[in-house]
Scaffold this motif. Structure first.
Motif, mmCIF file in Angstrom:
data_model
loop_
_atom_site.group_PDB
_atom_site.id
_atom_site.type_symbol
_atom_site.label_atom_id
_atom_site.label_comp_id
_atom_site.label_asym_id
_atom_site.label_seq_id
_atom_site.Cartn_x
_atom_site.Cartn_y
_atom_site.Cartn_z
ATOM 1 N N ASN A 157 64.276 45.898 13.165
ATOM 2 C CA ASN A 157 63.971 44.646 12.480
ATOM 3 C C ASN A 157 62.521 44.588 11.999
ATOM 4 O O ASN A 157 62.183 43.805 11.128
ATOM 5 C CB ASN A 157 64.257 43.459 13.419
ATOM 6 C CG ASN A 157 65.745 43.308 13.690
ATOM 7 O OD1 ASN A 157 66.559 43.385 12.771
ATOM 8 N ND2 ASN A 157 66.105 43.111 14.948
ATOM 9 N N ASP A 158 61.673 45.412 12.604
ATOM 10 C CA ASP A 158 60.260 45.489 12.253
ATOM 11 C C ASP A 158 60.103 46.373 11.008
ATOM 12 O O ASP A 158 60.321 47.582 11.064
ATOM 13 C CB ASP A 158 59.486 46.078 13.444
ATOM 14 C CG ASP A 158 57.978 46.078 13.233
ATOM 15 O OD1 ASP A 158 57.535 46.335 12.093
ATOM 16 O OD2 ASP A 158 57.255 45.852 14.212
ATOM 17 N N THR A 159 59.731 45.781 9.882
ATOM 18 C CA THR A 159 59.617 46.525 8.618
ATOM 19 C C THR A 159 58.593 47.648 8.713
ATOM 20 O O THR A 159 58.818 48.748 8.212
ATOM 21 C CB THR A 159 59.229 45.580 7.463
ATOM 22 O OG1 THR A 159 60.216 44.561 7.360
ATOM 23 C CG2 THR A 159 59.153 46.337 6.149
ATOM 24 N N TYR A 160 57.468 47.371 9.360
ATOM 25 C CA TYR A 160 56.429 48.388 9.502
ATOM 26 C C TYR A 160 56.955 49.591 10.273
ATOM 27 O O TYR A 160 56.754 50.738 9.872
ATOM 28 C CB TYR A 160 55.197 47.805 10.213
ATOM 29 C CG TYR A 160 54.179 48.859 10.574
ATOM 30 C CD1 TYR A 160 53.248 49.317 9.641
ATOM 31 C CD2 TYR A 160 54.169 49.423 11.847
ATOM 32 C CE1 TYR A 160 52.323 50.294 9.971
ATOM 33 C CE2 TYR A 160 53.251 50.412 12.189
ATOM 34 C CZ TYR A 160 52.340 50.845 11.248
ATOM 35 O OH TYR A 160 51.429 51.815 11.576
ATOM 36 N N MET A 161 57.633 49.335 11.401
ATOM 37 C CA MET A 161 58.139 50.446 12.212
ATOM 38 C C MET A 161 59.271 51.188 11.498
ATOM 39 O O MET A 161 59.451 52.395 11.687
ATOM 40 C CB MET A 161 58.613 49.928 13.571
ATOM 41 C CG MET A 161 57.479 49.498 14.496
ATOM 42 S SD MET A 161 56.239 50.797 14.765
ATOM 43 C CE MET A 161 57.207 51.995 15.712
#
Length: 202
Positions: free
Chosen positions: A141-145
Motif C-alpha cells: 500500500n506504500d507507494t514509495y516502497m
C-alpha cells in the motif's frame, strides 16, 4: 551473451507466491528489510566464492565481478532504508528456503554436474527473489516502497538469466535444460511445504 530461446523457455517458476505473503510482509517491514539486507549480502559473497573457485573460467569471472558490486550496493540501499525509518538491522536468520535448495545440489557428482548445480542454485534464488520483489512492488500500500521494490525486481530479473547463460556457456544446453526442469519441480515442492511467513524474503 545472447540468451537462447531454449533458456527463455525454461525459466518460469511453477508455483507463484501466495498473495497473502505481501500482507504479512507489510506488517513486518523491519523484519523483511533485515532479511532482505542479508539476502543481498549473501548474494555478493556467493558470487565472490564462485569467482574464487572457478577463477579459470574467464567469462564467469568477467560476468560476476560487476554483480558483486551491484549486490553489495543493494545491501547498502536496504541499510539506508532501515536507517531512514529509524529501524535496526536485526540478526541474520536461518534461511530455510536456501538450505532446502542446497540439499538438492548433486552430491558426489562429476565436476560439471557440481558446477551446474552451483549456478542453478543461484539462478533459482534470484528467480524467486525477483518474483517476491514483483509481489511487493504490486501489492504494498506504500507507494514509495512499491517503487523501491520495483527497482530490485528489475535488477534480479537480469541476474537469474545471467546464471543460466553462464551454465549454457560452459555446458551442453540439453544438460542445462534438463537439470533446470528438475530444479523448477523441486522448488515448487519446497514452496508448497514451507510455512508462509512475512518476515522472510523467501
Amino acid at each position: 551473451m545472447e540468451l537462447s530461446q531454449d533458456t527463455k523457455n525454461i525459466l518460469g517458476l511453477q508455483l507463484p507466491t501466495d498473495p497473502r505473503w505481501v500482507n504479512l510482509a507489510e506488517i513486518s517491514l523491519e523484519a523483511i528489510l533485515t532479511d532482505h539486507a542479508y539476502c543481498e549480502q549473501k548474494a555478493a559473497t556467493s558470487c565472490i566464492s564462485l569467482i574464487q573457485r572457478y577463477s579459470d573460467k574467464a567469462q564467469l569471472v568477467k560476468s560476476l565481478a560487476p554483480i558483486v558490486t551491484e549486490e553489495w550496493g543493494h545491501f547498502r540501499l536496504v541499510l539506508q532504508e532501515l536507517e531512514k525509518r529509524g529501524l535496526k538491522l536485526g540478526r541474520q536468520r536461518k534461511d530455510e528456503y536456501v538450505n532446502a535448495l542446497l540439499l538438492f545440489q548433486a552430491k558426489g557428482a562429476s565436476p560439471d554436474a557440481f558446477f551446474l548445480d552451483k549456478l542453478l542454485t543461484m539462478a533459482m534464488i534470484e528467480a524467486r527473489s525477483c518474483e517476491r520483489f514483483k509481489r511487493l512492488s504490486e501489492g504494498l500500500n506504500d507507494t514509495y516502497m512499491s517503487k523501491f521494490y520495483r527497482r530490485f525486481m528489475e535488477s534480479e530479473a537480469g541476474h537469474y538469466t545471467l546464471f543460466i547463460e553462464l551454465a549454457e556457456t560452459y555446458l551442453p544446453k540439453e544438460m542445462v535444460r534438463k537439470r533446470w526442469a528438475e530444479w523448477l519441480a523441486h522448488e515448487a515442492v519446497i514452496m508448497q511445504e514451507m510455512e508462509l511467513r512475512g518476515d522472510r524474503i523467501h
